[in-house]
Design a protein around this motif. Sequence first.
Motif, PDB file in Angstrom:
ATOM      1  N   TYR A 144      72.754  71.989  -8.649  1.00 24.02           N
ATOM      2  CA  TYR A 144      72.082  72.657  -7.570  1.00 24.02           C
ATOM      3  C   TYR A 144      72.135  71.483  -6.399  1.00 24.02           C
ATOM      4  N   HIS A 145      71.671  70.391  -6.830  1.00 21.36           N
ATOM      5  CA  HIS A 145      71.397  69.411  -5.698  1.00 21.36           C
ATOM      6  C   HIS A 145      72.749  68.898  -5.113  1.00 21.36           C
ATOM      7  N   ARG A 146      73.804  68.800  -5.926  1.00 18.61           N
ATOM      8  CA  ARG A 146      75.216  68.457  -5.560  1.00 18.61           C
ATOM      9  C   ARG A 146      76.034  69.560  -4.813  1.00 18.61           C
ATOM     10  N   GLN A 147      75.433  70.637  -4.987  1.00 17.44           N
ATOM     11  CA  GLN A 147      75.742  71.937  -3.959  1.00 17.44           C
ATOM     12  C   GLN A 147      75.364  71.535  -2.503  1.00 17.44           C
ATOM     13  N   PHE A 148      74.284  70.754  -2.304  1.00 18.40           N
ATOM     14  CA  PHE A 148      73.581  70.402  -1.024  1.00 18.40           C
ATOM     15  C   PHE A 148      73.223  69.055  -0.802  1.00 18.40           C
ATOM     16  N   PRO A 149      74.679  68.265  -0.714  1.00 17.76           N
ATOM     17  CA  PRO A 149      74.303  66.642  -0.495  1.00 17.76           C
ATOM     18  C   PRO A 149      73.227  66.491   0.291  1.00 17.76           C
ATOM     19  N   THR A 150      72.532  65.321  -0.039  1.00 19.49           N
ATOM     20  CA  THR A 150      71.432  64.639   0.632  1.00 19.49           C
ATOM     21  C   THR A 150      71.725  63.827   1.875  1.00 19.49           C
ATOM     22  N   SER A 151      73.005  63.330   1.727  1.00 18.02           N
ATOM     23  CA  SER A 151      73.458  62.361   2.723  1.00 18.02           C
ATOM     24  C   SER A 151      73.442  62.928   4.197  1.00 18.02           C
ATOM     25  N   SER A 152      73.610  63.829   4.283  1.00 17.65           N
ATOM     26  CA  SER A 152      73.643  64.900   5.296  1.00 17.65           C
ATOM     27  C   SER A 152      72.297  65.202   6.126  1.00 17.65           C
ATOM     28  N   LEU A 153      71.126  65.053   5.211  1.00 23.84           N
ATOM     29  CA  LEU A 153      70.119  65.843   5.522  1.00 23.84           C
ATOM     30  C   LEU A 153      69.338  64.699   6.496  1.00 23.84           C
ATOM     31  N   PRO A 154      68.223  65.183   7.269  1.00 24.77           N
ATOM     32  CA  PRO A 154      67.523  64.323   8.167  1.00 24.77           C
ATOM     33  C   PRO A 154      66.936  63.269   7.570  1.00 24.77           C
ATOM     34  N   LYS A 155      66.651  62.339   7.954  1.00 27.95           N
ATOM     35  CA  LYS A 155      65.841  61.004   7.020  1.00 27.95           C
ATOM     36  C   LYS A 155      64.645  60.746   7.926  1.00 27.95           C
ATOM     37  N   ALA A 156      63.606  60.715   6.952  1.00 28.40           N
ATOM     38  CA  ALA A 156      62.373  60.564   7.575  1.00 28.40           C
ATOM     39  C   ALA A 156      61.640  59.598   6.876  1.00 28.40           C
ATOM     40  N   LEU A 157      60.467  58.814   7.499  1.00 24.92           N
ATOM     41  CA  LEU A 157      59.654  57.896   7.184  1.00 24.92           C
ATOM     42  C   LEU A 157      58.065  58.530   7.118  1.00 24.92           C
ATOM     43  N   ILE A 158      57.536  58.191   5.948  1.00 22.00           N
ATOM     44  CA  ILE A 158      56.277  58.792   5.995  1.00 22.00           C
ATOM     45  C   ILE A 158      55.344  57.798   6.340  1.00 22.00           C
ATOM     46  N   TYR A 159      54.507  58.096   7.449  1.00 22.99           N
ATOM     47  CA  TYR A 159      53.635  57.110   7.761  1.00 22.99           C
ATOM     48  C   TYR A 159      52.216  57.204   7.171  1.00 22.99           C
ATOM     49  N   GLY A 160      51.942  56.273   6.164  1.00 19.62           N
ATOM     50  CA  GLY A 160      50.675  56.519   5.449  1.00 19.62           C
ATOM     51  C   GLY A 160      51.093  56.470   4.091  1.00 19.62           C
ATOM     52  N   ALA A 161      50.901  55.208   3.426  1.00 21.14           N
ATOM     53  CA  ALA A 161      51.278  55.116   1.734  1.00 21.14           C
ATOM     54  C   ALA A 161      50.121  55.334   0.936  1.00 21.14           C
ATOM     55  N   GLY A 162      49.023  56.247   1.430  1.00 21.10           N
ATOM     56  CA  GLY A 162      47.819  56.768   0.544  1.00 21.10           C
ATOM     57  C   GLY A 162      48.464  57.775  -0.157  1.00 21.10           C
ATOM     58  N   ASN A 163      47.515  58.342  -0.876  1.00 20.96           N
ATOM     59  CA  ASN A 163      47.551  59.675  -1.927  1.00 20.96           C
ATOM     60  C   ASN A 163      48.421  60.758  -1.305  1.00 20.96           C
ATOM     61  N   ALA A 164      47.969  61.076   0.050  1.00 26.13           N
ATOM     62  CA  ALA A 164      48.712  62.224   0.675  1.00 26.13           C
ATOM     63  C   ALA A 164      50.126  62.065   0.775  1.00 26.13           C
ATOM     64  N   GLY A 165      50.479  60.731   1.237  1.00 23.77           N
ATOM     65  CA  GLY A 165      51.707  60.332   1.419  1.00 23.77           C
ATOM     66  C   GLY A 165      52.460  59.988   0.006  1.00 23.77           C
ATOM     67  N   ILE A 166      51.973  59.925  -1.080  1.00 27.28           N
ATOM     68  CA  ILE A 166      52.673  59.743  -2.190  1.00 27.28           C
ATOM     69  C   ILE A 166      52.932  61.026  -2.644  1.00 27.28           C
ATOM     70  N   GLN A 167      52.050  61.846  -2.484  1.00 23.01           N
ATOM     71  CA  GLN A 167      52.133  63.505  -2.814  1.00 23.01           C
ATOM     72  C   GLN A 167      53.179  64.210  -2.063  1.00 23.01           C
ATOM     73  N   LEU A 168      53.397  63.731  -0.848  1.00 24.64           N
ATOM     74  CA  LEU A 168      54.418  64.231   0.192  1.00 24.64           C
ATOM     75  C   LEU A 168      55.846  63.674  -0.300  1.00 24.64           C
ATOM     76  N   VAL A 169      56.047  62.670  -0.718  1.00 23.51           N
ATOM     77  CA  VAL A 169      57.086  62.144  -1.324  1.00 23.51           C
ATOM     78  C   VAL A 169      57.732  63.097  -2.584  1.00 23.51           C
ATOM     79  N   ALA A 170      56.566  63.271  -3.254  1.00 22.65           N
ATOM     80  CA  ALA A 170      56.975  64.002  -4.585  1.00 22.65           C
ATOM     81  C   ALA A 170      57.479  65.509  -4.170  1.00 22.65           C
TER      82      ALA A 170
END
Length: 673
Positions: A144-170
């Motif tokens: 499924y993911h190979r059908q939607f290559p991630t290289s073309s997706l917008p790239k994001a940085l998460i401001y805040g490496a706390g619990n909320a940021g870690i959960q957002l990465v997941a």
Amino acid sequence: MLNHFRPAFLAFLELPRYVKRIISLSVDVSLCLITVWLALSIRLGEIARLTDETILASLISICIAVPVFIGMGLYRAIFRYSGWPAIFTVARAIFVYAILYISIIAIIDIPGIPKTIGLIHPLLLFFTIGGTRALARYWLGGIYHRQFPTSSLPKALIYGAGNAGIQLVAALQNSHEMRVTGFLDDDIRLHGHSLNGQPVYSPNDLDELIETREVTHILLAIPSASRARRNEILNSISRHHVAVRTLPSLTDLAEGRVTVSDLQNLDVDDLLGRTPVTPNQILLTKAITGKVVMVTGAGGSIGSELCRQIIKHKPVKLILIDVNEFVLYSIHSELEYMQSIDPHHISSQIIPLLASVQNESRMRAIIETWKPDTVYHAAAYKHVPLVEYNLSEGIKNNVLGTLTTAKIAQQCGVSNFVLISTDKAVRPSNVMGASKRLAELCLQALFAHRPEKRATKFSIVRFGNVLDSSGSVIPKFRKQIRDGGPITLTHKDITRYFMTIPEAALLVIQAGAMAKGGEVFVLDMGQPVKISDLAMRMIELSGLTLRNENNPDGDIEIIITGLRPGEKLYEEPLYGVTQIPTHHHKISQANDPFIPWHTLETEISELHDMLQKNDVDQILNKLNYLVSGFSHNGKIVDWLYTEKNKLPYNHHTHIEQETDSSHPESIDVSTPM
């Protein structure tokens, strides 16, 4: 091998959800049969034969497993996204299944079936069912993911490496909106380290990261940060061409984990840089808790927010008045839903009533029947150009409707009557503002008229524009930016005082609770905001650039369309500088003069006759006479009047900015008591 079966897997992904669930259920039924046979073989130390007893043990397994697995949600998960939560669900289901299966095998004595398979079989079933889920995630998820290559997706940085940021990465691991490339965090101890496989950078490196890692989005995951700190971060980010999205506050996230759907546009507090003030709970409950409360214009922007805040403070009854069926239905449904999910068991009776505040018999019947203790009068026509186009109807609703409701409230002994007014009532340049000031004058005069009838404490709360309401510039600008522009402004120098709807509603309630009668309360709107600056901030925080003469290749252009009929360049919250502080630092009192009732009553009667005839010239003259500082700064644009009299009308009529001066009072005035 994976590529060999790729067409079959893709065909499986395209199947309807119910078909996939039937296939999954069939696989689990097969595993029940296989694991019973395997458990018996392990227990006997040899390959077990398929006897009637073996089949009976298998049927018992199936009869228990199917309802337990369905009931515990094993078939609600999407396999390609399943991870540890899915495995935990399988474990819980197998635990319940094992208890039931062991009990039945122990009770029913099946010849040739050792009772110990009741222990061996559930363990085998857990590993086989859990294994199928893991394989499905690996195979189907990979395809499924190979059908939607991630290289073309917008790239994001998460401001805040706390619990909320870690959960957002997941949460974003399976998202097709954007790809996370790291964290930004102020804690220098984290710089250079990795969290959940993502590197942590210093915010000072943002320039370099945008260039080298092609970052296009910043996701704010700092729900516990103060408003001041958020403003600092936004100001630093706004220099870079990146789009900014945010997570809600800790209060909003308290109910569960962070998900992709929690990401939202910056709220109006972020755009304005305002710091919300903690409300005074004593004032909030004084005129509401345990009382019958009525809100007119309950479906409007301010009226509906008043209702949301009022219901939280447990009135006995909340009466919703609106002439618009749809908005009344909407706010009634929303309030009922709020009650249904409230952990503190709000049990107020909510009564939605269709009524026009101009309908004296209907309003009298309502107030006499329910006998409200407090009335918040938010019913008004507030759109400046529309009132100019429909001048008589605007005045009928804003002035006569207010006066009708107020007189009935006074006659029926309502304790508190709070009029929601506007800063456009100060030295008004348009009919809407003049009508609101005349409504204020009516309430001031009514309260001062007869001391024996002062059981009703009339008060007025005046404030500026509220954001994110219908017709507000924020949703309008967001849509224009989303559509690629241009953003339309009526004037490059236009300024407004702004307040969020919840903040305004809470302050209205608190101001009304302080009333002794006849006051004009003014809310502290902070500093006026230049609308062009607000538009540019929204463009910058969307990751775009302004297109102008200096930057012809920019993304969004701002176009000046010209002031609309009755529109001012700026608004004023007070007459002159007379201002009386209250014990709430965000609420002051204006010492505005008013017209005695014995004079005003006659003038209102004459105005009523003019309105019935739609005699616009005479109506404007009457407003000029009654409303201090009123200076109608444009041509007459009332549609009915201009059509009947065939007056020329140019939609883009230039309207001059009014001066600070106002004409002297044309009749005697008194001071509020």
